[in-house]
Design a protein around this motif. Structure first.
Motif, PDB file in Angstrom:
ATOM      1  N   ALA A  55       0.831  -1.205   0.000  1.00 33.26           N
ATOM      2  CA  ALA A  55       0.000   0.000   0.000  1.00 33.26           C
ATOM      3  C   ALA A  55       0.866   1.256   0.000  1.00 33.26           C
ATOM      4  CB  ALA A  55      -0.930  -0.007   1.208  1.00 33.26           C
ATOM      5  N   GLU A  56       1.942   1.230   0.778  1.00 32.76           N
ATOM      6  CA  GLU A  56       2.845   2.379   0.842  1.00 32.76           C
ATOM      7  C   GLU A  56       3.528   2.611  -0.502  1.00 32.76           C
ATOM      8  OE1 GLU A  56       7.168   3.042   2.770  1.00 32.76           O
ATOM      9  OE2 GLU A  56       5.602   2.571   4.239  1.00 32.76           O
ATOM     10  N   GLU A  78       1.078   3.958  -3.106  1.00 34.57           N
ATOM     11  CA  GLU A  78       0.779   5.374  -2.874  1.00 34.57           C
ATOM     12  C   GLU A  78       1.898   6.259  -3.414  1.00 34.57           C
ATOM     13  OE1 GLU A  78      -0.256   8.428   0.830  1.00 34.57           O
ATOM     14  OE2 GLU A  78      -0.146   6.263   1.167  1.00 34.57           O
ATOM     15  N   ARG A  79       3.140   5.838  -3.193  1.00 34.49           N
ATOM     16  CA  ARG A  79       4.280   6.614  -3.696  1.00 34.49           C
ATOM     17  C   ARG A  79       4.312   6.601  -5.222  1.00 34.49           C
ATOM     18  NH1 ARG A  79       9.371   4.098  -1.286  1.00 34.49           N
ATOM     19  NH2 ARG A  79      10.387   5.964  -2.124  1.00 34.49           N
ATOM     20  N   ALA A  85       1.705   6.213  -7.190  1.00 32.94           N
ATOM     21  CA  ALA A  85       0.577   7.035  -7.643  1.00 32.94           C
ATOM     22  C   ALA A  85       0.929   8.516  -7.610  1.00 32.94           C
ATOM     23  CB  ALA A  85      -0.652   6.756  -6.783  1.00 32.94           C
ATOM     24  N   ASP A  86       1.673   8.943  -6.599  1.00 29.26           N
ATOM     25  CA  ASP A  86       2.078  10.350  -6.506  1.00 29.26           C
ATOM     26  C   ASP A  86       2.962  10.744  -7.689  1.00 29.26           C
ATOM     27  OD1 ASP A  86       0.688  10.672  -4.153  1.00 29.26           O
ATOM     28  OD2 ASP A  86       2.440  10.413  -2.855  1.00 29.26           O
TER      29      ASP A  86
END
Length: 217
Positions: free
Chosen positions: A201-202, A205-206, A208-209
């Motif tokens: 998940a982490e 998220e990175r 996706a950024d």
């Protein structure tokens, strides 16, 4: 304790943008990957291990858990139909899967052909496409140099991916119709998605950024 994530990266045209993506995430020692035959790379500080393999094999490594995640074109995902989680498109490696052939065949009513041979690296998608159109074809599965097939009489048409269309033009072929659009996708092993939930998940998220930042450029 943070668990290491294994990531399968595809050789070929997608490798450079994949490395640019992970460079944005702090993986600074991967540039050599473009010029090396080494297949396994460690980024201990980032908690990542990378393997570099043929694009068609990426979904296999991810499905069987040898890699927790992978990056591969959507065209290959649809062709291989592996049991993986596909959370996000990455916005790079855009191309299209098309039917192409000699200029004289464009505009011809293919339904009137009694025999039609199509050469491709995508036999499943090719059969599905022509079946939906109600056109009977013989599919010839090749591993490369598909554009050669119509020139030497092996096939009447080809199905292959195009970006700019230059390879088609260089081989005196024209696009007849599009089957699907494709881009690089992130895929995840279903068991890893549960067992390494926090780490994945982490990382997602990175990623996706970075993708959002690239799209805003």
């Amino acid at each position: 304790m943070k668990q290491i994530l294994s990531v399968a990266l595809p050789k070929g045209r997608l490798l450079r943008p994949c490395l640019e993506l992970f460079h944005e995430l702090g993986c600074r020692s991967l540039n050599e990957m473009l010029f090396s035959r080494r297949l396994l790379w460690e980024e201990a500080k980032q908690g990542l291990r990378f393997m570099v393999i043929k694009p068609v094999d990426v979904p296999i490594y991810v499905e069987y858990g040898s890699a927790d995640l992978g990056i591969v074109g959507r065209d290959i995902l649809r062709e291989e139909q592996r049991d993986v989680y596909e959370p996000v498109g990455l916005g790079f490696g855009r191309c299209r899967l098309v039917v192409a052939g000699p200029p004289e065949i464009k505009g011809e009513n293919l339904h009137l052909r009694h025999s039609l041979r199509v050469a491709t690296k995508y036999p499943r998608l090719t059969r599905e496409h022509f079946l939906k159109r109600g056109i009977s074809v013989e599919v010839i599965a090749l591993s490369g140099s598909v554009e050669l097939a119509p020139q030497v009489g092996l096939a009447d048409l080809i199905v292959d991916v195009v970006q700019t269309g230059r390879t088609l033009r260089d081989n005196n072929l024209v696009e007849i119709e599009e089957i699907m659009a494709s881009e690089a996708c992130l895929i995840v092993n279903r068991a890893s998605q549960k067992l390494k939930l926090r780490e994945i998940a982490e990382l997602m998220e990175r990623i996706a950024d970075v993708v959002v930042k690239w799209r805003e450029k």
